[in-house]
Design a protein around this motif. Sequence first.
Motif, PDB file in Angstrom:
ATOM      1  N   MET A  44       0.870  -1.179   0.000  1.00 46.10           N
ATOM      2  CA  MET A  44       0.000   0.000   0.000  1.00 46.10           C
ATOM      3  C   MET A  44       0.905   1.225   0.000  1.00 46.10           C
ATOM      4  O   MET A  44       1.905   1.279   0.713  1.00 46.10           O
ATOM      5  CB  MET A  44      -0.960   0.005   1.180  1.00 46.10           C
ATOM      6  CG  MET A  44      -0.343  -0.284   2.507  1.00 46.10           C
ATOM      7  SD  MET A  44      -1.647  -0.503   3.727  1.00 46.10           S
ATOM      8  CE  MET A  44      -1.140  -2.026   4.478  1.00 46.10           C
ATOM      9  N   LEU A  45       0.562   2.172  -0.838  1.00 48.48           N
ATOM     10  CA  LEU A  45       1.408   3.350  -1.011  1.00 48.48           C
ATOM     11  C   LEU A  45       0.628   4.579  -0.545  1.00 48.48           C
ATOM     12  O   LEU A  45      -0.344   4.997  -1.179  1.00 48.48           O
ATOM     13  CB  LEU A  45       1.770   3.476  -2.493  1.00 48.48           C
ATOM     14  CG  LEU A  45       2.602   4.680  -2.903  1.00 48.48           C
ATOM     15  CD1 LEU A  45       3.951   4.693  -2.192  1.00 48.48           C
ATOM     16  CD2 LEU A  45       2.837   4.653  -4.420  1.00 48.48           C
ATOM     17  N   LEU A  58       3.496   9.526  10.820  1.00 43.62           N
ATOM     18  CA  LEU A  58       2.791   8.249  10.973  1.00 43.62           C
ATOM     19  C   LEU A  58       3.130   7.292   9.830  1.00 43.62           C
ATOM     20  O   LEU A  58       3.379   6.108  10.058  1.00 43.62           O
ATOM     21  CB  LEU A  58       1.286   8.492  10.957  1.00 43.62           C
ATOM     22  CG  LEU A  58       0.612   8.644  12.305  1.00 43.62           C
ATOM     23  CD1 LEU A  58      -0.839   9.070  12.121  1.00 43.62           C
ATOM     24  CD2 LEU A  58       0.662   7.307  13.037  1.00 43.62           C
ATOM     25  N   ILE A  59       3.138   7.821   8.592  1.00 41.78           N
ATOM     26  CA  ILE A  59       3.453   6.961   7.437  1.00 41.78           C
ATOM     27  C   ILE A  59       4.866   6.397   7.592  1.00 41.78           C
ATOM     28  O   ILE A  59       5.107   5.210   7.374  1.00 41.78           O
ATOM     29  CB  ILE A  59       3.323   7.746   6.110  1.00 41.78           C
ATOM     30  CG1 ILE A  59       1.876   8.173   5.888  1.00 41.78           C
ATOM     31  CG2 ILE A  59       3.825   6.927   4.927  1.00 41.78           C
ATOM     32  CD1 ILE A  59       1.651   9.092   4.705  1.00 41.78           C
ATOM     33  N   GLU A  60       5.805   7.269   8.012  1.00 43.01           N
ATOM     34  CA  GLU A  60       7.184   6.801   8.192  1.00 43.01           C
ATOM     35  C   GLU A  60       7.259   5.691   9.227  1.00 43.01           C
ATOM     36  O   GLU A  60       7.920   4.668   9.014  1.00 43.01           O
ATOM     37  CB  GLU A  60       8.062   7.977   8.642  1.00 43.01           C
ATOM     38  CG  GLU A  60       8.587   8.799   7.486  1.00 43.01           C
ATOM     39  CD  GLU A  60       9.557   9.861   7.956  1.00 43.01           C
ATOM     40  OE1 GLU A  60      10.609  10.013   7.336  1.00 43.01           O
ATOM     41  OE2 GLU A  60       9.231  10.526   8.968  1.00 43.01           O
ATOM     42  N   PHE A  68       4.290  -3.992   4.381  1.00 40.31           N
ATOM     43  CA  PHE A  68       3.377  -3.678   3.284  1.00 40.31           C
ATOM     44  C   PHE A  68       3.332  -2.184   2.970  1.00 40.31           C
ATOM     45  O   PHE A  68       2.817  -1.774   1.931  1.00 40.31           O
ATOM     46  CB  PHE A  68       1.942  -4.084   3.640  1.00 40.31           C
ATOM     47  CG  PHE A  68       1.657  -5.547   3.486  1.00 40.31           C
ATOM     48  CD1 PHE A  68       1.845  -6.176   2.272  1.00 40.31           C
ATOM     49  CD2 PHE A  68       1.168  -6.295   4.557  1.00 40.31           C
ATOM     50  CE1 PHE A  68       1.563  -7.513   2.116  1.00 40.31           C
ATOM     51  CE2 PHE A  68       0.891  -7.636   4.407  1.00 40.31           C
ATOM     52  CZ  PHE A  68       1.085  -8.250   3.195  1.00 40.31           C
ATOM     53  N   VAL A  69       3.801  -1.352   3.921  1.00 41.85           N
ATOM     54  CA  VAL A  69       3.573   0.088   3.804  1.00 41.85           C
ATOM     55  C   VAL A  69       4.729   0.807   3.123  1.00 41.85           C
ATOM     56  O   VAL A  69       5.886   0.615   3.475  1.00 41.85           O
ATOM     57  CB  VAL A  69       3.319   0.718   5.197  1.00 41.85           C
ATOM     58  CG1 VAL A  69       3.241   2.237   5.096  1.00 41.85           C
ATOM     59  CG2 VAL A  69       2.048   0.153   5.809  1.00 41.85           C
ATOM     60  N   ARG A  70       4.371   1.613   2.129  1.00 42.86           N
ATOM     61  CA  ARG A  70       5.337   2.524   1.537  1.00 42.86           C
ATOM     62  C   ARG A  70       4.744   3.925   1.539  1.00 42.86           C
ATOM     63  O   ARG A  70       3.517   4.075   1.604  1.00 42.86           O
ATOM     64  CB  ARG A  70       5.668   2.116   0.106  1.00 42.86           C
ATOM     65  CG  ARG A  70       6.544   0.894   0.075  1.00 42.86           C
ATOM     66  CD  ARG A  70       6.994   0.539  -1.305  1.00 42.86           C
ATOM     67  NE  ARG A  70       8.089  -0.413  -1.229  1.00 42.86           N
ATOM     68  CZ  ARG A  70       8.764  -0.835  -2.276  1.00 42.86           C
ATOM     69  NH1 ARG A  70       8.466  -0.396  -3.487  1.00 42.86           N
ATOM     70  NH2 ARG A  70       9.743  -1.695  -2.136  1.00 42.86           N
ATOM     71  N   GLY A  71       5.599   4.927   1.471  1.00 51.00           N
ATOM     72  CA  GLY A  71       5.069   6.286   1.543  1.00 51.00           C
ATOM     73  C   GLY A  71       5.748   7.224   0.576  1.00 51.00           C
ATOM     74  O   GLY A  71       6.902   7.024   0.188  1.00 51.00           O
ATOM     75  N   GLU A  90       4.178   6.468  -9.386  1.00 49.27           N
ATOM     76  CA  GLU A  90       5.183   5.691  -8.653  1.00 49.27           C
ATOM     77  C   GLU A  90       4.833   4.200  -8.716  1.00 49.27           C
ATOM     78  O   GLU A  90       5.697   3.360  -8.984  1.00 49.27           O
ATOM     79  CB  GLU A  90       5.235   6.174  -7.200  1.00 49.27           C
ATOM     80  CG  GLU A  90       6.259   5.481  -6.328  1.00 49.27           C
ATOM     81  CD  GLU A  90       7.697   5.763  -6.750  1.00 49.27           C
ATOM     82  OE1 GLU A  90       8.006   6.939  -7.056  1.00 49.27           O
ATOM     83  OE2 GLU A  90       8.502   4.807  -6.773  1.00 49.27           O
ATOM     84  N   ALA A  91       3.551   3.889  -8.521  1.00 49.46           N
ATOM     85  CA  ALA A  91       3.100   2.496  -8.526  1.00 49.46           C
ATOM     86  C   ALA A  91       3.398   1.826  -9.865  1.00 49.46           C
ATOM     87  O   ALA A  91       3.738   0.651  -9.941  1.00 49.46           O
ATOM     88  CB  ALA A  91       1.607   2.432  -8.231  1.00 49.46           C
ATOM     89  N   ARG A  92       3.287   2.613 -10.935  1.00 48.97           N
ATOM     90  CA  ARG A  92       3.531   2.120 -12.291  1.00 48.97           C
ATOM     91  C   ARG A  92       4.915   1.484 -12.422  1.00 48.97           C
ATOM     92  O   ARG A  92       5.128   0.566 -13.204  1.00 48.97           O
ATOM     93  CB  ARG A  92       3.420   3.330 -13.220  1.00 48.97           C
ATOM     94  CG  ARG A  92       3.649   3.120 -14.670  1.00 48.97           C
ATOM     95  CD  ARG A  92       3.170   4.351 -15.405  1.00 48.97           C
ATOM     96  NE  ARG A  92       4.136   5.443 -15.338  1.00 48.97           N
ATOM     97  CZ  ARG A  92       4.913   5.815 -16.339  1.00 48.97           C
ATOM     98  NH1 ARG A  92       4.834   5.162 -17.478  1.00 48.97           N
ATOM     99  NH2 ARG A  92       5.737   6.815 -16.212  1.00 48.97           N
ATOM    100  N   LEU A  93       5.872   1.978 -11.629  1.00 46.86           N
ATOM    101  CA  LEU A  93       7.242   1.486 -11.726  1.00 46.86           C
ATOM    102  C   LEU A  93       7.429   0.146 -11.031  1.00 46.86           C
ATOM    103  O   LEU A  93       8.423  -0.530 -11.227  1.00 46.86           O
ATOM    104  CB  LEU A  93       8.218   2.506 -11.121  1.00 46.86           C
ATOM    105  CG  LEU A  93       8.065   3.949 -11.601  1.00 46.86           C
ATOM    106  CD1 LEU A  93       8.983   4.858 -10.812  1.00 46.86           C
ATOM    107  CD2 LEU A  93       8.369   4.033 -13.095  1.00 46.86           C
ATOM    108  N   HIS A  94       6.479  -0.207 -10.152  1.00 45.03           N
ATOM    109  CA  HIS A  94       6.686  -1.414  -9.340  1.00 45.03           C
ATOM    110  C   HIS A  94       5.617  -2.487  -9.508  1.00 45.03           C
ATOM    111  O   HIS A  94       5.845  -3.629  -9.172  1.00 45.03           O
ATOM    112  CB  HIS A  94       6.708  -1.039  -7.850  1.00 45.03           C
ATOM    113  CG  HIS A  94       7.584   0.125  -7.528  1.00 45.03           C
ATOM    114  ND1 HIS A  94       8.928  -0.009  -7.287  1.00 45.03           N
ATOM    115  CD2 HIS A  94       7.314   1.449  -7.422  1.00 45.03           C
ATOM    116  CE1 HIS A  94       9.448   1.194  -7.042  1.00 45.03           C
ATOM    117  NE2 HIS A  94       8.493   2.090  -7.119  1.00 45.03           N
TER     118      HIS A  94
END
Length: 332
Positions: A44-45, A58-60, A68-71, A90-94
Amino acid sequence: MPSIVYLVIPCYNEEEVLPETARRLTEQLSSMQAQGLAAPESRMLFVDDGSRDATWALIESLSRENPFVRGLKLAHNRGHQNALLAGLMEARLHADCAISLDADLQDDVSVLPQFLEKFREGCDVVYGVRNRRDTDTAFKRVTAQGFYKFMHMLGVDVVYNHADYRLMSRRALDALSEYREVNLFLRGIVPLIGYRSDYVYYDRHERFAGESKYPLKKMISFALDGITSFSVRPLRLISRLGIFVSMASILGLLYALISHFMGQTVAGWTAIICSIWLLGGIQLLCVGVVGGYVGKIYSEVKARPRYRIEEKAGFPLDSAAPSSGQQEEKRV
Ligand code: UDP
Ligand code: MG
Protein backbone atom coordinates in the motif's frame (compact mmCIF):
# COMPACT_ATOMS: atom_id res chain seq x y z
CA MET A 1 0.43 -16.14 -11.30
CA PRO A 2 -0.73 -13.61 -8.70
CA SER A 3 -0.10 -10.01 -9.76
CA ILE A 4 1.70 -7.27 -7.88
CA VAL A 5 -0.93 -4.82 -6.65
CA TYR A 6 -0.33 -1.35 -5.26
CA LEU A 7 -3.08 0.31 -3.24
CA VAL A 8 -2.58 4.04 -3.74
CA ILE A 9 -3.97 6.22 -0.96
CA PRO A 10 -3.72 10.02 -1.01
CA CYS A 11 -3.74 11.49 2.50
CA TYR A 12 -4.25 15.07 3.58
CA ASN A 13 -4.28 15.64 7.36
CA GLU A 14 -5.41 12.07 7.97
CA GLU A 15 -3.61 11.30 11.26
CA GLU A 16 -6.90 10.23 12.82
CA VAL A 17 -7.65 7.50 10.30
CA LEU A 18 -4.22 6.28 9.14
CA PRO A 19 -3.37 3.59 11.73
CA GLU A 20 -6.80 1.97 11.37
CA THR A 21 -6.69 2.27 7.57
CA ALA A 22 -3.26 0.63 7.45
CA ARG A 23 -4.49 -2.14 9.74
CA ARG A 24 -7.57 -2.92 7.66
CA LEU A 25 -5.69 -2.77 4.37
CA THR A 26 -2.95 -5.03 5.72
CA GLU A 27 -5.67 -7.56 6.55
CA GLN A 28 -7.09 -7.26 3.06
CA LEU A 29 -3.70 -7.56 1.34
CA SER A 30 -2.78 -10.62 3.41
CA SER A 31 -6.07 -12.32 2.64
CA MET A 32 -5.73 -11.53 -1.07
CA GLN A 33 -2.25 -13.04 -0.95
CA ALA A 34 -3.63 -16.14 0.74
CA GLN A 35 -6.26 -16.42 -2.02
CA GLY A 36 -3.53 -16.23 -4.63
CA LEU A 37 -4.88 -12.94 -6.03
CA ALA A 38 -2.03 -10.65 -4.96
CA ALA A 39 1.70 -11.33 -5.14
CA PRO A 40 3.87 -11.03 -1.98
CA GLU A 41 5.47 -7.87 -3.43
CA SER A 42 2.09 -6.07 -3.25
CA ARG A 43 2.10 -2.89 -1.19
CA MET A 44 0.00 0.00 0.00
CA LEU A 45 1.41 3.35 -1.01
CA PHE A 46 0.38 6.31 1.12
CA VAL A 47 0.88 9.70 -0.53
CA ASP A 48 1.09 12.52 1.96
CA ASP A 49 -0.34 15.54 0.17
CA GLY A 50 1.57 18.20 2.13
CA SER A 51 -0.32 17.54 5.38
CA ARG A 52 0.10 19.91 8.27
CA ASP A 53 -0.50 17.32 10.97
CA ALA A 54 1.43 14.17 11.91
CA THR A 55 0.40 12.25 8.77
CA TRP A 56 3.93 11.89 7.34
CA ALA A 57 5.46 10.95 10.71
CA LEU A 58 2.79 8.25 10.97
CA ILE A 59 3.45 6.96 7.44
CA GLU A 60 7.18 6.80 8.19
CA SER A 61 6.67 4.88 11.39
CA LEU A 62 4.14 2.56 9.74
CA SER A 63 6.61 1.87 6.94
CA ARG A 64 9.20 0.80 9.49
CA GLU A 65 6.83 -1.55 11.34
CA ASN A 66 4.78 -2.88 8.45
CA PRO A 67 6.51 -4.34 5.39
CA PHE A 68 3.38 -3.68 3.28
CA VAL A 69 3.57 0.09 3.80
CA ARG A 70 5.34 2.52 1.54
CA GLY A 71 5.07 6.29 1.54
CA LEU A 72 5.57 9.33 -0.65
CA LYS A 73 5.62 12.85 0.69
CA LEU A 74 4.68 15.71 -1.59
CA ALA A 75 6.40 18.98 -0.84
CA HIS A 76 3.14 20.96 -0.97
CA ASN A 77 -0.57 20.38 -0.73
CA ARG A 78 -1.40 19.89 -4.41
CA GLY A 79 -4.92 18.50 -3.99
CA HIS A 80 -6.36 15.01 -4.11
CA GLN A 81 -6.04 14.53 -7.90
CA ASN A 82 -2.37 15.48 -8.08
CA ALA A 83 -1.51 13.43 -5.00
CA LEU A 84 -3.27 10.47 -6.56
CA LEU A 85 -1.40 10.94 -9.83
CA ALA A 86 1.91 11.09 -7.95
CA GLY A 87 1.07 7.78 -6.27
CA LEU A 88 -0.09 6.12 -9.48
CA MET A 89 3.01 7.18 -11.40
CA GLU A 90 5.18 5.69 -8.65
CA ALA A 91 3.10 2.50 -8.53
CA ARG A 92 3.53 2.12 -12.29
CA LEU A 93 7.24 1.49 -11.73
CA HIS A 94 6.69 -1.41 -9.34
CA ALA A 95 3.28 -2.99 -9.85
CA ASP A 96 1.19 -4.87 -12.42
CA CYS A 97 -1.84 -2.85 -11.38
CA ALA A 98 -2.78 -0.10 -8.96
CA ILE A 99 -6.01 0.48 -7.09
CA SER A 100 -6.71 4.00 -5.86
CA LEU A 101 -8.80 4.59 -2.76
CA ASP A 102 -9.39 7.21 -0.08
CA ALA A 103 -7.66 7.20 3.28
CA ASP A 104 -10.95 7.24 5.19
CA LEU A 105 -12.01 3.84 3.73
CA GLN A 106 -15.45 5.17 2.84
CA ASP A 107 -15.15 2.94 -0.20
CA ASP A 108 -15.81 -0.64 0.80
CA VAL A 109 -12.48 -2.52 0.84
CA SER A 110 -14.14 -5.93 0.92
CA VAL A 111 -14.68 -5.65 -2.86
CA LEU A 112 -10.92 -5.35 -3.55
CA PRO A 113 -10.68 -9.05 -4.60
CA GLN A 114 -13.42 -8.41 -7.19
CA PHE A 115 -11.27 -5.69 -8.77
CA LEU A 116 -8.41 -8.17 -9.08
CA GLU A 117 -10.64 -10.85 -10.52
CA LYS A 118 -11.75 -8.47 -13.27
CA PHE A 119 -8.10 -7.56 -13.85
CA ARG A 120 -7.32 -11.25 -14.22
CA GLU A 121 -10.09 -11.55 -16.75
CA GLY A 122 -8.21 -9.02 -18.84
CA CYS A 123 -9.66 -5.62 -17.89
CA ASP A 124 -7.23 -2.72 -17.90
CA VAL A 125 -9.51 -0.38 -15.98
CA VAL A 126 -12.05 -1.40 -13.34
CA TYR A 127 -14.34 1.34 -12.03
CA GLY A 128 -15.76 1.16 -8.52
CA VAL A 129 -19.37 2.33 -8.75
CA ARG A 130 -21.54 3.22 -5.75
CA ASN A 131 -24.78 1.30 -5.42
CA ARG A 132 -26.69 3.89 -3.47
CA ARG A 133 -26.07 7.36 -2.21
CA ASP A 134 -27.97 7.18 1.05
CA THR A 135 -24.94 7.96 3.23
CA ASP A 136 -24.73 11.38 1.55
CA THR A 137 -26.68 14.44 2.53
CA ALA A 138 -29.65 15.27 0.28
CA PHE A 139 -27.73 18.33 -0.92
CA LYS A 140 -24.68 16.30 -2.01
CA ARG A 141 -26.92 13.74 -3.71
CA VAL A 142 -28.82 16.31 -5.73
CA THR A 143 -25.75 18.34 -6.69
CA ALA A 144 -23.80 15.19 -7.64
CA GLN A 145 -26.62 13.92 -9.83
CA GLY A 146 -26.99 17.33 -11.46
CA PHE A 147 -23.25 17.35 -12.10
CA TYR A 148 -23.23 13.98 -13.89
CA LYS A 149 -26.23 14.96 -16.01
CA PHE A 150 -24.66 18.28 -16.92
CA MET A 151 -21.36 16.58 -17.87
CA HIS A 152 -23.22 14.20 -20.16
CA MET A 153 -25.11 17.09 -21.71
CA LEU A 154 -21.76 18.73 -22.46
CA GLY A 155 -20.57 15.54 -24.10
CA VAL A 156 -18.08 14.47 -21.41
CA ASP A 157 -17.81 10.73 -20.83
CA VAL A 158 -17.78 10.21 -17.05
CA VAL A 159 -18.87 7.03 -15.28
CA TYR A 160 -22.03 7.66 -13.26
CA ASN A 161 -21.53 7.41 -9.46
CA HIS A 162 -17.86 6.56 -9.81
CA ALA A 163 -15.37 8.57 -7.79
CA ASP A 164 -11.68 7.67 -7.78
CA TYR A 165 -12.00 4.10 -6.49
CA ARG A 166 -10.60 2.23 -9.46
CA LEU A 167 -8.08 -0.31 -10.64
CA MET A 168 -5.70 0.50 -13.47
CA SER A 169 -3.29 -1.91 -15.12
CA ARG A 170 0.29 -0.87 -15.78
CA ARG A 171 -0.59 -0.43 -19.43
CA ALA A 172 -3.43 1.95 -18.50
CA LEU A 173 -1.10 3.82 -16.15
CA ASP A 174 1.44 4.17 -18.97
CA ALA A 175 -1.32 5.65 -21.09
CA LEU A 176 -2.35 7.96 -18.26
CA SER A 177 1.21 9.25 -18.02
CA GLU A 178 0.85 10.56 -21.58
CA TYR A 179 -1.86 13.02 -20.55
CA ARG A 180 0.09 16.12 -19.67
CA GLU A 181 -2.65 18.39 -18.43
CA VAL A 182 -2.14 20.45 -15.33
CA ASN A 183 -5.82 20.84 -14.43
CA LEU A 184 -6.34 17.22 -13.53
CA PHE A 185 -9.74 15.56 -13.59
CA LEU A 186 -8.88 11.87 -13.59
CA ARG A 187 -12.50 10.75 -13.87
CA GLY A 188 -12.62 12.44 -17.23
CA ILE A 189 -9.19 11.32 -18.45
CA VAL A 190 -9.39 7.60 -17.58
CA PRO A 191 -12.37 6.83 -19.87
CA LEU A 192 -10.41 8.52 -22.68
CA ILE A 193 -7.71 5.85 -22.38
CA GLY A 194 -10.10 3.42 -23.97
CA TYR A 195 -8.75 0.01 -22.93
CA ARG A 196 -11.10 -2.75 -21.82
CA SER A 197 -12.95 -1.81 -18.67
CA ASP A 198 -15.58 -3.12 -16.27
CA TYR A 199 -17.40 -2.14 -13.08
CA VAL A 200 -17.44 -3.32 -9.49
CA TYR A 201 -20.41 -2.22 -7.37
CA TYR A 202 -20.05 -1.32 -3.70
CA ASP A 203 -21.71 0.54 -0.84
CA ARG A 204 -20.11 3.67 0.49
CA HIS A 205 -19.86 4.05 4.26
CA GLU A 206 -19.56 7.06 6.49
CA ARG A 207 -16.08 8.38 7.27
CA PHE A 208 -15.03 6.43 10.40
CA ALA A 209 -12.98 9.32 11.85
CA GLY A 210 -11.87 12.84 10.96
CA GLU A 211 -13.63 15.35 8.73
CA SER A 212 -14.11 15.59 4.99
CA LYS A 213 -11.19 17.32 3.26
CA TYR A 214 -13.53 18.30 0.43
CA PRO A 215 -15.52 21.30 1.64
CA LEU A 216 -18.16 22.79 -0.67
CA LYS A 217 -15.72 25.36 -2.05
CA LYS A 218 -13.25 22.68 -3.18
CA MET A 219 -16.09 20.56 -4.56
CA ILE A 220 -17.40 23.41 -6.70
CA SER A 221 -13.98 24.26 -8.06
CA PHE A 222 -13.40 20.54 -8.80
CA ALA A 223 -16.69 20.35 -10.71
CA LEU A 224 -15.85 23.51 -12.66
CA ASP A 225 -12.43 22.09 -13.44
CA GLY A 226 -14.09 18.95 -14.72
CA ILE A 227 -16.32 20.93 -17.04
CA THR A 228 -13.85 23.47 -18.35
CA SER A 229 -11.05 20.90 -18.79
CA PHE A 230 -13.14 18.58 -20.89
CA SER A 231 -15.77 20.46 -22.80
CA VAL A 232 -15.59 23.26 -25.32
CA ARG A 233 -19.36 23.33 -25.69
CA PRO A 234 -19.71 26.47 -23.54
CA LEU A 235 -17.53 28.21 -26.14
CA ARG A 236 -19.81 27.04 -28.92
CA LEU A 237 -22.85 28.18 -26.98
CA ILE A 238 -21.29 31.62 -26.77
CA SER A 239 -20.92 31.76 -30.54
CA ARG A 240 -24.56 30.72 -30.92
CA LEU A 241 -25.64 33.30 -28.39
CA GLY A 242 -23.57 35.86 -30.31
CA ILE A 243 -25.35 35.02 -33.57
CA PHE A 244 -28.74 35.18 -31.88
CA VAL A 245 -28.02 38.54 -30.23
CA SER A 246 -26.69 40.03 -33.49
CA MET A 247 -29.82 38.96 -35.36
CA ALA A 248 -32.04 40.34 -32.63
CA SER A 249 -30.16 43.64 -32.72
CA ILE A 250 -30.63 43.93 -36.52
CA LEU A 251 -34.37 43.57 -35.96
CA GLY A 252 -34.13 46.18 -33.20
CA LEU A 253 -32.24 48.50 -35.55
CA LEU A 254 -34.89 48.08 -38.25
CA TYR A 255 -37.56 48.85 -35.69
CA ALA A 256 -35.68 51.97 -34.54
CA LEU A 257 -35.21 53.21 -38.13
CA ILE A 258 -38.85 52.67 -39.04
CA SER A 259 -39.92 54.47 -35.85
CA HIS A 260 -37.53 57.31 -36.72
CA PHE A 261 -38.90 57.80 -40.24
CA MET A 262 -42.44 57.67 -38.93
CA GLY A 263 -41.56 60.47 -36.53
CA GLN A 264 -42.17 58.53 -33.33
CA THR A 265 -38.78 59.05 -31.68
CA VAL A 266 -39.64 61.17 -28.69
CA ALA A 267 -39.29 58.69 -25.90
CA GLY A 268 -36.96 55.67 -26.04
CA TRP A 269 -34.56 56.53 -23.33
CA THR A 270 -35.62 53.46 -21.31
CA ALA A 271 -35.17 51.14 -24.25
CA ILE A 272 -31.69 52.47 -24.97
CA ILE A 273 -30.53 52.24 -21.40
CA CYS A 274 -31.97 48.73 -21.11
CA SER A 275 -30.24 47.48 -24.21
CA ILE A 276 -26.93 49.01 -23.21
CA TRP A 277 -27.06 47.25 -19.90
CA LEU A 278 -28.26 43.99 -21.35
CA LEU A 279 -25.60 43.88 -24.04
CA GLY A 280 -22.93 45.00 -21.58
CA GLY A 281 -23.94 42.19 -19.28
CA ILE A 282 -23.94 39.51 -21.96
CA GLN A 283 -20.60 40.66 -23.26
CA LEU A 284 -19.05 40.61 -19.84
CA LEU A 285 -20.40 37.12 -19.23
CA CYS A 286 -18.99 35.88 -22.52
CA VAL A 287 -15.63 37.49 -21.94
CA GLY A 288 -15.57 35.86 -18.51
CA VAL A 289 -16.16 32.38 -19.88
CA VAL A 290 -13.60 32.83 -22.64
CA GLY A 291 -11.22 34.14 -20.00
CA GLY A 292 -11.67 30.90 -18.08
CA TYR A 293 -10.45 28.90 -21.04
CA VAL A 294 -7.62 31.29 -21.78
CA GLY A 295 -6.51 30.82 -18.18
CA LYS A 296 -6.47 27.07 -18.72
CA ILE A 297 -4.41 27.38 -21.90
CA TYR A 298 -2.03 29.56 -19.98
CA SER A 299 -1.40 26.99 -17.26
CA GLU A 300 -1.17 24.13 -19.74
CA VAL A 301 1.36 26.01 -21.85
CA LYS A 302 3.54 26.61 -18.81
CA ALA A 303 3.55 22.83 -18.19
CA ARG A 304 4.91 23.14 -14.69
CA PRO A 305 5.62 19.92 -12.80
CA ARG A 306 2.41 18.76 -11.21
CA TYR A 307 4.06 17.56 -8.03
CA ARG A 308 7.44 17.22 -6.46
CA ILE A 309 8.29 14.31 -4.21
CA GLU A 310 10.29 15.45 -1.28
CA GLU A 311 10.97 12.17 0.49
CA LYS A 312 10.25 8.50 0.25
CA ALA A 313 9.92 5.88 2.94
CA GLY A 314 10.13 2.12 2.97
CA PHE A 315 11.81 1.82 -0.44
CA PRO A 316 14.98 -0.09 -1.19
CA LEU A 317 17.91 2.37 -1.18
CA ASP A 318 18.48 2.41 -4.96
CA SER A 319 14.97 3.70 -5.77
CA ALA A 320 14.85 6.26 -2.96
CA ALA A 321 15.97 9.27 -4.99
CA PRO A 322 13.35 12.04 -5.05
CA SER A 323 11.81 12.83 -8.42
CA SER A 324 9.46 15.37 -9.96
CA GLY A 325 6.24 15.25 -11.94
CA GLN A 326 7.91 16.08 -15.22
CA GLN A 327 8.56 12.89 -17.13
CA GLU A 328 12.22 12.80 -17.98
CA GLU A 329 12.18 9.49 -19.86
CA LYS A 330 10.22 10.97 -22.80
CA ARG A 331 12.93 13.46 -23.65
CA VAL A 332 15.38 12.31 -26.26
N1 UDP B 1 -7.14 14.54 -0.06
C1 UDP B 1 -5.88 14.88 -0.51
N2 UDP B 1 -5.59 16.21 -0.71
C2 UDP B 1 -6.51 17.20 -0.51
C3 UDP B 1 -7.82 16.81 -0.08
C4 UDP B 1 -8.09 15.47 0.12
O1 UDP B 1 -5.02 14.03 -0.71
O2 UDP B 1 -6.18 18.37 -0.70
C5 UDP B 1 -7.45 13.10 0.17
C6 UDP B 1 -8.00 12.75 1.54
O3 UDP B 1 -6.98 12.55 2.47
C7 UDP B 1 -8.78 11.49 1.25
C8 UDP B 1 -9.27 11.71 -0.17
O4 UDP B 1 -8.47 12.74 -0.73
O5 UDP B 1 -7.96 10.34 1.27
C9 UDP B 1 -10.75 12.09 -0.23
O6 UDP B 1 -11.00 13.16 0.64
P1 UDP B 1 -12.26 13.16 1.63
O7 UDP B 1 -12.51 11.79 2.15
O8 UDP B 1 -12.03 14.21 2.66
O9 UDP B 1 -13.41 13.61 0.63
P2 UDP B 1 -14.96 13.16 0.66
O10 UDP B 1 -14.98 11.67 0.83
O11 UDP B 1 -15.55 13.86 1.83
O12 UDP B 1 -15.50 13.62 -0.65
MG1 MG C 1 -14.04 10.60 2.20
